[in-house]
Design a protein around this motif. Sequence first.
Motif, PDB file in Angstrom:
ATOM      1  N   GLY A   1      -2.925   1.665  -5.327  1.00  0.00           N
ATOM      2  CA  GLY A   1      -1.913   0.712  -5.816  1.00  0.00           C
ATOM      3  C   GLY A   1      -2.576  -0.404  -6.610  1.00  0.00           C
ATOM      4  O   GLY A   1      -2.137  -0.761  -7.710  1.00  0.00           O
TER       5      GLY A   1
ATOM      6  N   VAL B   1       6.857  -5.043 -10.382  1.00  0.00           N
ATOM      7  CA  VAL B   1       7.438  -4.244  -9.296  1.00  0.00           C
ATOM      8  C   VAL B   1       6.374  -4.055  -8.216  1.00  0.00           C
ATOM      9  O   VAL B   1       5.197  -4.334  -8.438  1.00  0.00           O
ATOM     10  CB  VAL B   1       7.861  -2.837  -9.808  1.00  0.00           C
ATOM     11  CG1 VAL B   1       9.047  -2.897 -10.747  1.00  0.00           C
ATOM     12  CG2 VAL B   1       6.689  -2.108 -10.457  1.00  0.00           C
TER      13      VAL B   1
ATOM     14  N   THR C   1      -7.638   0.080  -3.347  1.00  0.00           N
ATOM     15  CA  THR C   1      -6.519   0.993  -3.130  1.00  0.00           C
ATOM     16  C   THR C   1      -6.008   1.528  -4.467  1.00  0.00           C
ATOM     17  O   THR C   1      -6.189   0.898  -5.518  1.00  0.00           O
ATOM     18  CB  THR C   1      -5.353   0.265  -2.432  1.00  0.00           C
ATOM     19  OG1 THR C   1      -4.823  -0.724  -3.340  1.00  0.00           O
ATOM     20  CG2 THR C   1      -5.795  -0.419  -1.144  1.00  0.00           C
TER      21      THR C   1
ATOM     22  N   ASN D   1      -5.497  -0.210  -8.016  1.00  0.00           N
ATOM     23  CA  ASN D   1      -6.092   0.407  -9.216  1.00  0.00           C
ATOM     24  C   ASN D   1      -5.051   0.539 -10.329  1.00  0.00           C
ATOM     25  O   ASN D   1      -5.330   0.254 -11.489  1.00  0.00           O
ATOM     26  CB  ASN D   1      -6.640   1.807  -8.906  1.00  0.00           C
ATOM     27  CG  ASN D   1      -7.856   1.816  -7.991  1.00  0.00           C
ATOM     28  OD1 ASN D   1      -8.299   2.864  -7.566  1.00  0.00           O
ATOM     29  ND2 ASN D   1      -8.407   0.664  -7.665  1.00  0.00           N
TER      30      ASN D   1
ATOM     31  N   THR E   1     -11.748 -11.435  -4.548  1.00  0.00           N
ATOM     32  CA  THR E   1     -13.183 -11.697  -4.678  1.00  0.00           C
ATOM     33  C   THR E   1     -13.446 -12.728  -5.781  1.00  0.00           C
ATOM     34  O   THR E   1     -14.576 -12.901  -6.214  1.00  0.00           O
ATOM     35  CB  THR E   1     -13.992 -10.405  -4.959  1.00  0.00           C
ATOM     36  OG1 THR E   1     -13.575  -9.877  -6.217  1.00  0.00           O
ATOM     37  CG2 THR E   1     -13.778  -9.375  -3.875  1.00  0.00           C
TER      38      THR E   1
ATOM     39  N   ALA F   1      -2.250  -1.195 -10.571  1.00  0.00           N
ATOM     40  CA  ALA F   1      -1.820  -2.544 -10.970  1.00  0.00           C
ATOM     41  C   ALA F   1      -2.825  -3.198 -11.917  1.00  0.00           C
ATOM     42  O   ALA F   1      -2.466  -4.046 -12.728  1.00  0.00           O
ATOM     43  CB  ALA F   1      -1.610  -3.415  -9.736  1.00  0.00           C
TER      44      ALA F   1
ATOM     45  N   ALA G   1     -16.242   0.821  -9.321  1.00  0.00           N
ATOM     46  CA  ALA G   1     -17.382   0.675  -8.403  1.00  0.00           C
ATOM     47  C   ALA G   1     -16.916   0.265  -7.007  1.00  0.00           C
ATOM     48  O   ALA G   1     -17.659   0.390  -6.041  1.00  0.00           O
ATOM     49  CB  ALA G   1     -18.363  -0.341  -8.968  1.00  0.00           C
TER      50      ALA G   1
ATOM     51  N   THR H   1      -9.828  -6.606  -3.482  1.00  0.00           N
ATOM     52  CA  THR H   1     -11.128  -6.546  -4.170  1.00  0.00           C
ATOM     53  C   THR H   1     -11.033  -7.030  -5.619  1.00  0.00           C
ATOM     54  O   THR H   1     -12.035  -7.031  -6.337  1.00  0.00           O
ATOM     55  CB  THR H   1     -11.714  -5.112  -4.194  1.00  0.00           C
ATOM     56  OG1 THR H   1     -10.867  -4.291  -5.011  1.00  0.00           O
ATOM     57  CG2 THR H   1     -11.833  -4.523  -2.807  1.00  0.00           C
TER      58      THR H   1
ATOM     59  N   GLY I   1       0.970  -6.464 -10.364  1.00  0.00           N
ATOM     60  CA  GLY I   1       1.907  -6.838  -9.299  1.00  0.00           C
ATOM     61  C   GLY I   1       2.955  -7.844  -9.727  1.00  0.00           C
ATOM     62  O   GLY I   1       3.603  -8.465  -8.881  1.00  0.00           O
TER      63      GLY I   1
ATOM     64  N   LEU J   1      -0.091  -4.249   2.098  1.00  0.00           N
ATOM     65  CA  LEU J   1       0.436  -2.875   2.109  1.00  0.00           C
ATOM     66  C   LEU J   1      -0.466  -1.894   2.844  1.00  0.00           C
ATOM     67  O   LEU J   1      -0.276  -0.687   2.758  1.00  0.00           O
ATOM     68  CB  LEU J   1       0.672  -2.426   0.662  1.00  0.00           C
ATOM     69  CG  LEU J   1       1.789  -3.225  -0.011  1.00  0.00           C
ATOM     70  CD1 LEU J   1       1.722  -3.101  -1.518  1.00  0.00           C
ATOM     71  CD2 LEU J   1       3.155  -2.794   0.487  1.00  0.00           C
TER      72      LEU J   1
ATOM     73  N   ALA K   1       2.192  -8.578  -3.617  1.00  0.00           N
ATOM     74  CA  ALA K   1       1.755  -7.325  -2.988  1.00  0.00           C
ATOM     75  C   ALA K   1       0.234  -7.328  -2.972  1.00  0.00           C
ATOM     76  O   ALA K   1      -0.402  -7.713  -3.949  1.00  0.00           O
ATOM     77  CB  ALA K   1       2.259  -6.134  -3.794  1.00  0.00           C
TER      78      ALA K   1
ATOM     79  N   ALA L   1      -4.385 -11.086  -6.457  1.00  0.00           N
ATOM     80  CA  ALA L   1      -3.714 -10.985  -5.153  1.00  0.00           C
ATOM     81  C   ALA L   1      -3.653 -12.329  -4.425  1.00  0.00           C
ATOM     82  O   ALA L   1      -3.274 -12.390  -3.249  1.00  0.00           O
ATOM     83  CB  ALA L   1      -4.431  -9.951  -4.288  1.00  0.00           C
TER      84      ALA L   1
HETATM   85  C1  LIG Z   1     -17.871  -4.772  -5.960  1.00  0.00           C
HETATM   86  C2  LIG Z   1     -16.691  -4.599  -6.879  1.00  0.00           C
HETATM   87  C3  LIG Z   1     -16.780  -3.665  -7.890  1.00  0.00           C
HETATM   88  C4  LIG Z   1     -15.696  -3.488  -8.752  1.00  0.00           C
HETATM   89  N1  LIG Z   1     -15.806  -2.551  -9.724  1.00  0.00           N
HETATM   90  C5  LIG Z   1     -14.759  -2.321 -10.536  1.00  0.00           C
HETATM   91  C6  LIG Z   1     -14.847  -1.319 -11.539  1.00  0.00           C
HETATM   92  O1  LIG Z   1     -15.854  -0.634 -11.697  1.00  0.00           O
HETATM   93  N2  LIG Z   1     -13.766  -1.125 -12.320  1.00  0.00           N
HETATM   94  C7  LIG Z   1     -12.619  -1.848 -12.161  1.00  0.00           C
HETATM   95  O2  LIG Z   1     -11.662  -1.605 -12.889  1.00  0.00           O
HETATM   96  N3  LIG Z   1     -12.519  -2.820 -11.236  1.00  0.00           N
HETATM   97  C8  LIG Z   1     -13.544  -3.064 -10.414  1.00  0.00           C
HETATM   98  N4  LIG Z   1     -13.447  -4.034  -9.454  1.00  0.00           N
HETATM   99  C9  LIG Z   1     -12.211  -4.832  -9.333  1.00  0.00           C
HETATM  100  C10 LIG Z   1     -11.185  -4.300  -8.282  1.00  0.00           C
HETATM  101  O3  LIG Z   1     -11.823  -3.507  -7.311  1.00  0.00           O
HETATM  102  C11 LIG Z   1     -10.078  -3.507  -8.958  1.00  0.00           C
HETATM  103  O4  LIG Z   1      -9.306  -4.363  -9.776  1.00  0.00           O
HETATM  104  C12 LIG Z   1      -9.133  -2.787  -7.986  1.00  0.00           C
HETATM  105  O5  LIG Z   1      -8.254  -1.988  -8.734  1.00  0.00           O
HETATM  106  C13 LIG Z   1      -8.319  -3.725  -7.093  1.00  0.00           C
HETATM  107  O6  LIG Z   1      -7.740  -2.955  -6.057  1.00  0.00           O
HETATM  108  P1  LIG Z   1      -7.291  -3.641  -4.679  1.00  0.00           P
HETATM  109  O7  LIG Z   1      -6.659  -2.600  -3.837  1.00  0.00           O
HETATM  110  O8  LIG Z   1      -8.404  -4.368  -4.071  1.00  0.00           O
HETATM  111  O9  LIG Z   1      -6.174  -4.630  -5.210  1.00  0.00           O
HETATM  112  P2  LIG Z   1      -5.944  -6.173  -4.869  1.00  0.00           P
HETATM  113  O10 LIG Z   1      -7.152  -6.965  -5.221  1.00  0.00           O
HETATM  114  O11 LIG Z   1      -5.408  -6.312  -3.506  1.00  0.00           O
HETATM  115  O12 LIG Z   1      -4.789  -6.507  -5.905  1.00  0.00           O
HETATM  116  C14 LIG Z   1      -5.026  -6.478  -7.284  1.00  0.00           C
HETATM  117  C15 LIG Z   1      -3.683  -6.629  -8.010  1.00  0.00           C
HETATM  118  O13 LIG Z   1      -2.896  -5.482  -7.756  1.00  0.00           O
HETATM  119  C16 LIG Z   1      -1.618  -5.854  -7.265  1.00  0.00           C
HETATM  120  N5  LIG Z   1      -1.202  -4.814  -6.324  1.00  0.00           N
HETATM  121  C17 LIG Z   1      -1.913  -4.279  -5.306  1.00  0.00           C
HETATM  122  N6  LIG Z   1      -1.187  -3.336  -4.689  1.00  0.00           N
HETATM  123  C18 LIG Z   1       0.006  -3.277  -5.325  1.00  0.00           C
HETATM  124  C19 LIG Z   1       1.200  -2.514  -5.149  1.00  0.00           C
HETATM  125  N7  LIG Z   1       1.328  -1.591  -4.199  1.00  0.00           N
HETATM  126  N8  LIG Z   1       2.244  -2.742  -5.981  1.00  0.00           N
HETATM  127  C20 LIG Z   1       2.159  -3.661  -6.981  1.00  0.00           C
HETATM  128  N9  LIG Z   1       1.054  -4.409  -7.187  1.00  0.00           N
HETATM  129  C21 LIG Z   1      -0.001  -4.219  -6.371  1.00  0.00           C
HETATM  130  C22 LIG Z   1      -1.839  -7.199  -6.607  1.00  0.00           C
HETATM  131  O14 LIG Z   1      -0.634  -7.944  -6.558  1.00  0.00           O
HETATM  132  C23 LIG Z   1      -2.871  -7.819  -7.527  1.00  0.00           C
HETATM  133  O15 LIG Z   1      -2.250  -8.416  -8.637  1.00  0.00           O
HETATM  134  C24 LIG Z   1     -14.519  -4.266  -8.594  1.00  0.00           C
HETATM  135  C25 LIG Z   1     -14.453  -5.213  -7.567  1.00  0.00           C
HETATM  136  C26 LIG Z   1     -15.523  -5.381  -6.723  1.00  0.00           C
HETATM  137  C27 LIG Z   1     -15.412  -6.398  -5.631  1.00  0.00           C
END
Ligand SMILES: Cc1cc2nc3c(=O)[nH]c(=O)nc-3n(C[C@H](O)[C@H](O)[C@H](O)COP(=O)(O)OP(=O)(O)OC[C@H]3O[C@@H](n4cnc5c(N)ncnc54)[C@H](O)[C@@H]3O)c2cc1C
Length: 462
Positions: free
Chosen positions: A144, A207, A142, A146, A36, A148, A136, A76, A204, A93, A71, A82
């Motif tokens: 994972g 590992v 996910t 969260n 995003t 990371a 939020a 988000t 990420g 994943l 990964a 990512a």
């Molecule tokens: C509307 C909105 C609200 C949000 N509110 C918050 C909030 O309140 N608090 C907050 O902390 N964040 C917030 N975020 C940010 C985001 O949602 C978090 O960072 C969330 O943890 C990302 O999870 P994801 O699954 O989308 O990971 P991705 O965006 O897909 O990846 C994020 C990172 O994690 C790594 N990763 C993902 N899966 C794995 C795995 N299995 N192994 C190793 N590495 C991995 C990726 O390589 C990347 O570096 C918000 C985002 C949005 C769009």
Amino acid sequence: MNDTRRDVLRKNFSQIVGERNCTVGKEALTEFSTDTSRFTQAPVIVARPGNTQEIAEIVRFCRREGLPIVARGAGTGTTGGAVPCNNGVVMDLSRLNRILDIDPRRRIAVVEPAVLNDDLRRAAEKSNLTYPPDPASSDKSTLGGNVAENAGGLHCVKYGVTRDFLLGSEVMTMAGEIIRTGELHAGRQDIDIDLTPLWSASEGTLVVFTKLALKLIPCVSQFVLLLVRFGSLEQAAETVSDIIRARVMPSALEFMDEGTLDALSSYTGEPRRSDVGALLLIELDGAYERQVAEQKREVIEICKRQRSISIESATDPAQQEKLWRARRNVSPSLKAIAPIKINEDVVTPRSKIPELVNRIKEIGSFYQLRIVTFGHAGDGNVHVNIMIQESEYSRAKKAADQIFQAAIDLNGVISGEHGIGLAKKNRWMQDQSEPVLTLHRNIKQALDPDWLLNPGKIFDND
Ligand SMILES: Cc1cc2nc3c(=O)[nH]c(=O)nc-3n(C[C@H](O)[C@H](O)[C@H](O)COP(=O)(O)OP(=O)(O)OC[C@H]3O[C@@H](n4cnc5c(N)ncnc54)[C@H](O)[C@@H]3O)c2cc1C
């Protein structure tokens, strides 16, 4: 990368994950080229492994071929974590989305990495347990992702962030080897160096998580929500300090500045009282009605002592939902102000929030930008939203850099929850001492000698 090479890769990856779990089409690649944030780079291929064995094969193949790999959870992330750099492979994943076990007696859940945050909470509630870290984005992100990013949320002020709930992990290294830590490591753990926290917030880069063991806690049944208006942010911040000094620990403690209240007022059509300069949402929870009522009495006294303008209190869920709506409306109300929102989250000691917000206001007027702030007052996490038109982007970046500096000057840090990724990499590297940077690089080198796992994030190798 030319079409022939891409075709060869598609065949190789199809052999590992099956043809339908391999994407090379332009449209699909576009979807995986960003999160995003504003960063975007198209991957060469997207592969969707269905189990740990397939992850191991993908990793070994990429290592042999010298292909960068990232990964991906739900995409988000807000800092480019990512986004696949250097013609990389995206390992999506999303198929690893099973809750493998919930042990109500030990209060531990074991999950695959792409389980959604809300899905774990819902499943745990069936055993009268809960998983508190609640970004939020909890309906989409996910576990994972969260881990990371070490995600935080509304309720982390009382219960802790994701890292505090990570009890163990199963991870894949770039050598294609599995490491199990903490609760997922068989045998005695108390004599080992605890590796589990090492990967939390590693974005990420170290590992790939294949399984996670997460702590659950008992649900509580009693909640009170207070919406308190103040004349100034200083009074609201003093109130927060007084509440914590009184050893009352709210389960959520959110603030909004007057810019946010203006945006809300334009969005909902409800006029903002001109004497209101800040708002606090204070949630209190507990197992017993009497205990929560006692906390409420104490908090109301503190608010009055700080000359709050008005206090609304909600005990039943419908009333509470009505008060929470103010917080939920913040995001859509900001969207109505300007087409682009640059969303930074900085942290400062709680008592310094007013000073930081005032500095941010000055920076906003210097650069002639509209900046509004709200966030988790209890842990000093200030969400800074720079609302701009496309043409104002470079000015906004300069303003953001000054805001980071202001947070650092006030003994804060440049990110509370959103991570470093690509967005804050230069700033983060600039702020680290040489020994700290070297240590990070050495850890990365030990786990990923060819620097192929999510390269270019958090820090560079030179
Ligand atoms: C509307 C909105 C609200 C949000 N509110 C918050 C909030 O309140 N608090 C907050 O902390 N964040 C917030 N975020 C940010 C985001 O949602 C978090 O960072 C969330 O943890 C990302 O999870 P994801 O699954 O989308 O990971 P991705 O965006 O897909 O990846 C994020 C990172 O994690 C790594 N990763 C993902 N899966 C794995 C795995 N299995 N192994 C190793 N590495 C991995 C990726 O390589 C990347 O570096 C918000 C985002 C949005 C769009």
